[in-house]
Design a protein around this motif. Structure first.
Motif: not given
Length: 89
Positions: A30-58
């Motif tokens: 469990q991550g700091v933000l109460n989200v699932p975190v892969l324990q074998s990950a070499v690094c983890v970045l937990e983020c909160v959404l600041h902005h979303y911009q429609v640029v194309g499909t994704p």
């Protein structure tokens, strides 16, 4: 976001469109933000959404990092459809 190590590659099947855990055989924590975190990950970045911009499909997500975790290992990335390892040093 999580980066897995080269040895974790065997637990990383190709992504599917169905909503399910992408690494079913891996251990999760469990991550700091109460989200699932892969324990074998070499690094983890937990983020909160600041902005979303429609640029194309994704679109583009911009996040504010609120927690990080790192471990020993060489990160495994997917580049041009192939898994590759980043070597430091």
């Amino acid at each position: 976001m999580a980066a897995v190590s080269r040895t974790s590659h065997r637990v990383c099947p190709p992504a599917r469109r169905k909503r399910r855990r992408p690494f079913p055989t891996a251990a999760w924590g469990q991550g700091v933000l109460n989200v699932p975190v892969l324990q074998s990950a070499v690094c983890v970045l937990e983020c909160v959404l600041h902005h979303y911009q429609v640029v194309g499909t994704p679109g583009i997500f911009v996040g504010r990092i609120v927690a990080t975790r790192s471990a020993q290992g060489n990160p495994l990335i997917n580049f041009r459809g192939e898994f590759r390892t980043l070597l430091y040093g």
